[in-house]
Design an enzyme around this catalytic site. Sequence first.
Site, short mmCIF file in Angstrom:
data_model
loop_
_atom_site.label_atom_id
_atom_site.label_comp_id
_atom_site.label_asym_id
_atom_site.label_seq_id
_atom_site.Cartn_x
_atom_site.Cartn_y
_atom_site.Cartn_z
N ASN A 37 -4.66 -9.12 21.17
CA ASN A 37 -3.88 -9.40 19.96
C ASN A 37 -3.87 -8.21 19.00
O ASN A 37 -3.51 -8.36 17.84
CB ASN A 37 -4.42 -10.64 19.26
CG ASN A 37 -5.83 -10.43 18.72
OD1 ASN A 37 -6.45 -9.41 18.97
ND2 ASN A 37 -6.34 -11.42 18.00
N ASP A 38 -4.30 -7.03 19.46
CA ASP A 38 -4.25 -5.76 18.73
C ASP A 38 -5.39 -5.59 17.73
O ASP A 38 -5.43 -4.61 17.01
CB ASP A 38 -2.90 -5.59 18.01
CG ASP A 38 -2.61 -4.11 17.73
OD1 ASP A 38 -2.90 -3.27 18.60
OD2 ASP A 38 -2.11 -3.79 16.64
N HIS A 130 -9.61 13.25 -5.15
CA HIS A 130 -8.37 13.67 -5.81
C HIS A 130 -8.50 13.66 -7.33
O HIS A 130 -7.86 14.46 -8.01
CB HIS A 130 -7.22 12.77 -5.37
CG HIS A 130 -5.88 13.15 -5.94
ND1 HIS A 130 -5.26 14.34 -5.62
CD2 HIS A 130 -5.07 12.51 -6.81
CE1 HIS A 130 -4.11 14.41 -6.27
NE2 HIS A 130 -3.98 13.32 -7.01
N ASP A 169 -1.01 22.56 -11.02
CA ASP A 169 -0.78 21.69 -12.17
C ASP A 169 -2.02 21.70 -13.06
O ASP A 169 -3.08 22.20 -12.69
CB ASP A 169 -0.44 20.26 -11.73
CG ASP A 169 -1.49 19.70 -10.78
OD1 ASP A 169 -2.68 19.74 -11.10
OD2 ASP A 169 -1.10 19.20 -9.70
N LYS A 192 3.65 21.14 -14.16
CA LYS A 192 4.31 20.36 -13.10
C LYS A 192 4.70 18.99 -13.58
O LYS A 192 3.99 18.34 -14.35
CB LYS A 192 3.36 20.23 -11.89
CG LYS A 192 4.01 19.53 -10.69
CD LYS A 192 3.05 19.46 -9.52
CE LYS A 192 2.12 18.28 -9.61
NZ LYS A 192 1.35 18.08 -8.36
N ARG A 194 6.10 15.43 -11.58
CA ARG A 194 6.38 14.82 -10.28
C ARG A 194 7.41 13.71 -10.44
O ARG A 194 7.26 12.82 -11.27
CB ARG A 194 5.10 14.27 -9.65
CG ARG A 194 5.32 13.63 -8.28
CD ARG A 194 4.01 13.22 -7.64
NE ARG A 194 3.20 14.37 -7.24
CZ ARG A 194 3.38 15.07 -6.14
NH1 ARG A 194 4.37 14.74 -5.31
NH2 ARG A 194 2.60 16.08 -5.86
N ASP A 218 -5.44 24.31 -4.50
CA ASP A 218 -5.16 22.89 -4.69
C ASP A 218 -6.22 22.08 -3.95
O ASP A 218 -6.91 22.62 -3.07
CB ASP A 218 -3.76 22.54 -4.18
CG ASP A 218 -3.15 21.35 -4.94
OD1 ASP A 218 -3.87 20.70 -5.71
OD2 ASP A 218 -1.94 21.10 -4.75
#
Length: 316
Positions: A37-38, A130, A169, A192, A194, A218
């Site tokens: 069933n994955d 991030h 940025d 910058k 976005r 970056d």
Amino acid sequence: MRDIAVFSGSAHPELAAEVCGHLGVPLSPVRTSRFANDCLEVQLQANCRERDVFLIQPLVTPVQENLVELLLMCDAARGASASRITVVMPHYAYARSDKKDAPRISIGGRLVADLMVTAGASRVLAMTLHSPQMHGFFSVPVDHLHALRELAAHFHDYDLSRTTVVSPDLGNAKEAAAFARMLGAQVAAGAKQRFADDRVSISAVIGDVTDRDVIVLDDEIAKGSTVLELLDRLREMKPRSIRVACTHGLFAAGALKRLSAQPDVLEIVCTNTVPIPLEEYTEKLKVLSIAPALAEAVRRIHNGESVSALFDAHTT
């Protein structure tokens, strides 16, 4: 090292093997299978009882598959009575989903953090998240490494007397400034805006780049749209040379080839936090290993030593 068990998911077994090589411990086997069933099933094929377990898995394409595999690994280690479970996550893809900047959207970074803790993670070792607020999304301790030392060691081989580090940025300007201090260089940043995931506008570059050797820094490069836009602004200011550096070289949708095709980009430098297929390598690409840093952090976590002491020059 006694009482330690290191397992790797399917995302980046080469990095896990390299980390284990530096630690001097074996990489314990994992069996991953799929039902009709994955649904995935994960079995940790080494003893975990009362051991310090480290699960190495960056969240890279296919992100959802690798995430579910990691969650199952956490649950398996908890069910096997591990004394502590540390998720070693060199790249956290959902860290980009760190705020509610549109109506009726999920803050995925927090949700996935909750899922990992619910699955059994008692600590997280991450690399260049991030945004710094990601720390607060986890209800367990987070050790946050960065790759600035590795990148700086590479660029110290060059003449840095007329170098400017450029952040695409203002959000990454703090990291760029720390990197510039390591190199004894100047720093500049792009203004910058976005508009979409792959559509940005950089109206100006704040800082001195004319007739200087530029290093664009970056945290990650995905489609490369930001860097390509920045290159257009830099060319208007006529720098002497341009190199590009990042921690996470995702290079999605042919980004690496597009960047390599820029005649004035002399070099593209990244680390091996994420796997880069051999067929995508170009002559301009240089991949630095962060396995020694991860291994030292794992050793310090296991021994109850300070991890932040690894970063005397810069702590994020």
